[in-house]
Scaffold this active site. Structure first.
Site, short mmCIF file in Angstrom:
data_model
loop_
_atom_site.label_atom_id
_atom_site.label_comp_id
_atom_site.label_asym_id
_atom_site.label_seq_id
_atom_site.Cartn_x
_atom_site.Cartn_y
_atom_site.Cartn_z
N GLU A 170 0.69 -5.64 20.68
CA GLU A 170 2.07 -5.61 21.15
C GLU A 170 2.85 -4.45 20.54
OE1 GLU A 170 0.38 -8.27 20.36
OE2 GLU A 170 0.47 -9.52 22.16
N GLN A 191 2.70 -11.58 26.98
CA GLN A 191 1.99 -12.68 27.63
C GLN A 191 2.77 -13.99 27.45
OE1 GLN A 191 -2.36 -13.39 26.73
NE2 GLN A 191 -2.39 -12.51 28.80
N PHE A 192 3.30 -14.16 26.25
CA PHE A 192 4.26 -15.23 25.96
C PHE A 192 5.33 -14.59 25.07
CE2 PHE A 192 0.65 -17.60 27.28
CZ PHE A 192 1.14 -18.79 27.82
N ASP A 207 6.65 -15.62 22.56
CA ASP A 207 6.32 -15.82 21.14
C ASP A 207 5.64 -14.59 20.54
OD1 ASP A 207 6.28 -19.19 21.04
OD2 ASP A 207 5.90 -18.24 22.97
N PHE A 208 4.84 -13.89 21.35
CA PHE A 208 4.01 -12.81 20.80
C PHE A 208 4.79 -11.52 20.57
CE2 PHE A 208 0.59 -15.21 23.28
CZ PHE A 208 0.46 -16.13 22.25
N HIS A 222 3.69 -21.23 21.77
CA HIS A 222 3.75 -20.87 23.20
C HIS A 222 4.99 -21.49 23.85
CE1 HIS A 222 -0.51 -19.98 22.49
NE2 HIS A 222 -0.49 -19.26 23.59
#
Ligand SMILES: Cc1ncc(C[n+]2csc(CCOP(=O)(O)OP(=O)(O)O)c2C)c(N)n1
Length: 658
Positions: free
Chosen positions: A397, A419-420, A422-423, A464
């Site tokens: 990321e 992707q989420f 959170d990441f 997630h």
């Protein structure tokens, strides 16, 4: 050190000497000024000049170079007027950052230099983005980026090299191995023999070059650059050199053994090269003297100019107006033809139309190409727009956010799919330090949208399900959108892509496939900073966004007797606080519902602003309703209790009864 002319003309050999001497003499002057207290911090590159000078001479003037804190020679060799450099170091207006950042922390499109941020590593990924843009635009250029050996220990180094290799990007990664990172010697920094050995692991070509030997640096770099222009690929170079002074001047060199200093002093890149040129008759003592007088005169004239310039004045309005790149787009009205679609379709549809509208827009993310992304937003995009513009990324990321910044610097636009949401923590540094601060620091836009599939109520546990908008609303320089409906999502996403500023675009996963609406099929945009009043009433103002909007709607449906204004904020930065004030003036009661846990969220700030500015309108204390102060749990019962939706109705009734 052995020198040979390598078929270089006398003119080139002399230019290299002059280019070496200039930064050395500037530095010697700066050290005097530093002792006199006339400048603040100084990072010395004495003894390392051959690397900056050799690399820049090997590049064309239109090729980007990304230097670090010891690369004065990059700036002088590119021909930046010295008074502007001096003004920059003194924090003056004719520098490059209007006094907002110091030393070498600036870039300039005019000279195709992109300076570092203090965090070192993100620089490497930015070079990837610049090179990617060049490659996509079929420009046959190379990009050179610098790091110290200390900086190679950062994850960003690994990510940037890996991306460049996987994507065959024309980047020359230059490690200046000068023995120490602050006080840390190389043996405590890494445990391989040579840093170039790492190139094998990235599937990359590499070279070790004597960084104190200008002819070696210049001729090898020139050959490498010429080859990369024809056959784009990354190359890793380790320049062996030594740091002859302290990390910065105040910190000294007590920890460096004297023998080491003495050994490297003998390898001084200027003294040795000068001796060679004298031997060859290209220089004479008289020529050297004349050149020194010329450069000394230039330095003094330009210093006078910089010292004569007044200190910067602090104008609040001016400071605030430079945080964001100007963007005053007129909204494009939606058409009449609509189709009933889900939130996920509206986002996909809006993104597709933005790809059609902007041929310079690139989408990057994990699994976004053939696979269509884990939420299928980009399904079919690869076939429509090609693999160059819809790019699967490695799992990195931070490197990809930096790459997006580089694309923007080199004239493109980027949408990055987390992707989420959170990441994003793995890419947090470039978001909050690079993208957010870029325009304020040196007037460079960050034309990047980061899509953030977020939110709970999906049984996905602590990693997630987060809704982490408050990490970003806190940071000046970022814009944050958080639509609750398909119609808003499509129009706001189109605006986000058009806006040259960095936008965090939150998409609630629980709403993706549960919320339907009639959405215009044609392209349209919606303005940021405009809340929507979804219900009008007289007794209470409910302010919320994202999933909270749907929880509040459900409550009002159940409690049909409640007469409430329901405000969907739609964007959080900019925030339409005026809409909140107008409603509170009417109802006298305010309840704010947010999905995130309570402390430090947007509800707290809205509450504070209303208290400060509309206290006399209030008939009751403001209520904030939010999730528990715990991470978000997995099991259904736990998650239900964590989320505020079960507590909202009671809180609303208590407020009405106050
Ligand atoms: C993320 C981060 N950690 C720590 C620092 C503090 N710091 C600045 S420069 C530096 C040493 C860098 O060493 P190296 O990369 O070898 O470059 P050199 O200074 O030797 O040229 C350190 C520790 C920083 N600026 N950023």
């Amino acid at each position: 050190m052995h020198y040979a002319k390598h078929q270089l003309t006398e003119e080139t050999l002399f230019k290299l000497y002059k280019d070496l001497l200039r930064p050395r003499m500037i530095e010697e002057k700066m050290l005097v000024l530093l002792r006199q207290g006339k400048i603040s911090k100084w990072f010395s590159g004495i003894g390392q000049e051959a690397i900056s000078v050799g690399v820049v001479n090997a590049l064309n003037q239109d090729e980007y170079v990304l230097p670090m804190h010891r690369n004065l020679g990059v700036f002088t060799t590119r021909g930046i007027p010295l008074h502007r450099l001096f003004a920059q170091w003194q924090g003056k207006m004719s520098g490059f950052t209007k006094g907002r950042d110091r030393s070498f922390h600036f870039g300039t499109q005019t000279y195709k230099i992109v300076g570092m941020i203090s965090h070192l590593g993100p620089q490497l990924g930015v070079a990837d983005g610049i090179a990617l843009a060049a490659k996509l635009q079929h420009k046959k250029t190379v990009t050179a980026v610098f790091t110290g050996e200390g900086g190679t220990s950062e994850g960003d180094f690994h990510e940037a090299l890996n991306i460049a290799s996987v994507w065959d990007l024309p980047v020359i990664f230059c490690i200046e191995n000068n023995g120490y990172g602050l006080s840390t010697p190389t043996r405590e920094q890494y445990n391989c023999k040579n840093l170039v050995d790492r190139a094998v692991g990235y599937g990359m070509e590499s070279y070790t070059i004597n960084g104190n030997h200008i002819i070696e640096v210049y001729t090898k770099l020139k050959a490498i650059a010429e080859d990369i222009r024809k056959n784009p690929r990354p190359v890793l170079i380790e320049f062996k050199t030594f740091r002859m002074r302290g990390h910065e001047e105040a910190s000294g060199t007590k920890y460096v053994p004297e023998e080491l200093m003495a050994e490297w002093a003998k390898k001084d890149p200027i003294a040795n090269y000068e001796a060679f040129l004298l031997d060859e008759g290209i220089l004479t003592p008289e020529k050297i003297e004349a050149l020194r007088i010329e450069i000394d005169g230039q330095i003094n004239d330009h210093l006078k100019l910089a010292f004569a310039e007044a200190e910067v004045e602090s104008e609040e309005a001016q400071e605030l107006s430079d945080v964001y790149a100007p963007f005053g787009e007129e909204a494009i009205e939606p058409g009449k033809v609509v189709e009933r679609i889900r939130l996920v379709d509206a986002i996909s549809n809006g993104l597709r139309q933005s790809m059609e509208k902007h041929s310079n827009l690139v989408i990057m993310g994990q699994d976004v190409a053939d696979y269509g992304g884990v939420f299928k937003i980009t399904e079919g995009f690869m076939d429509a727009f090609g693999k160059e513009r819809v790019r699967n990324t490695p799992i990195c990321e931070s490197g990809i956010v930096s790459t997006a910044m580089g694309l923007s610097i080199n004239g493109m636009k980027a949408v990055v799919e987390m992707q989420f949401a959170d990441f994003v923590s793995s890419g947090f540094n470039p978001v909050v330090n690079y993208l957010a601060k870029s325009h304020y620091r040196w007037g460079e836009k960050a034309d990047v949208v980061i899509r953030m599939p977020c939110g709970g109520d999906v049984g996905a546990g602590p990693f997630h399900s987060q809704t982490n908008e408050a990490w970003f609303t806190k940071t000046p320089g970022l814009k944050v959108a958080y639509p609750a409906f398909p119609y808003d999502a499509k129009g706001l996403l189109a605006t986000a892509v058009n806006d040259p500023n960095p936008v965090l675009f939150f998409e609630h996963k629980a709403l993706y496939r549960s919320v339907y609406q009639n959405v215009p099929t044609d392209y349209y945009t919606l303005p940021f900073g405009k809340a929507r009043v979804l219900r009008e009433g007289t007794d209470v103002s409910i302010v919320t966004y994202g999933a909270g909007v749907h929880w509040a709607l459900a409550t009002l449906e159940k409690q049909a007797h409640i007469s409430a204004d329901l405000i969907d904020l739609r964007t959080l930065a900019p925030l339409d606080i005026e809409a909140v004030y107008a409603s509170v003036e009417k109802t006298g009661k305010l309840i704010i519902l947010q999905e995130d846990s309570l402390f430090g969220g947007i509800a707290s700030d809205i509450s504070a602003m209303v208290t400060e500015n509309r206290f006399t309108c209030l008939d009751a204390p403001i209520r904030r309703v939010a999730s528990l102060e715990t991470p978000i749990p997995f099991a259904k019962n736990l998650e239900d209790n964590y989320l505020p939706k079960s507590r909202f109705e009671k809180a609303l009734q208590e407020l009405l009864a106050y």
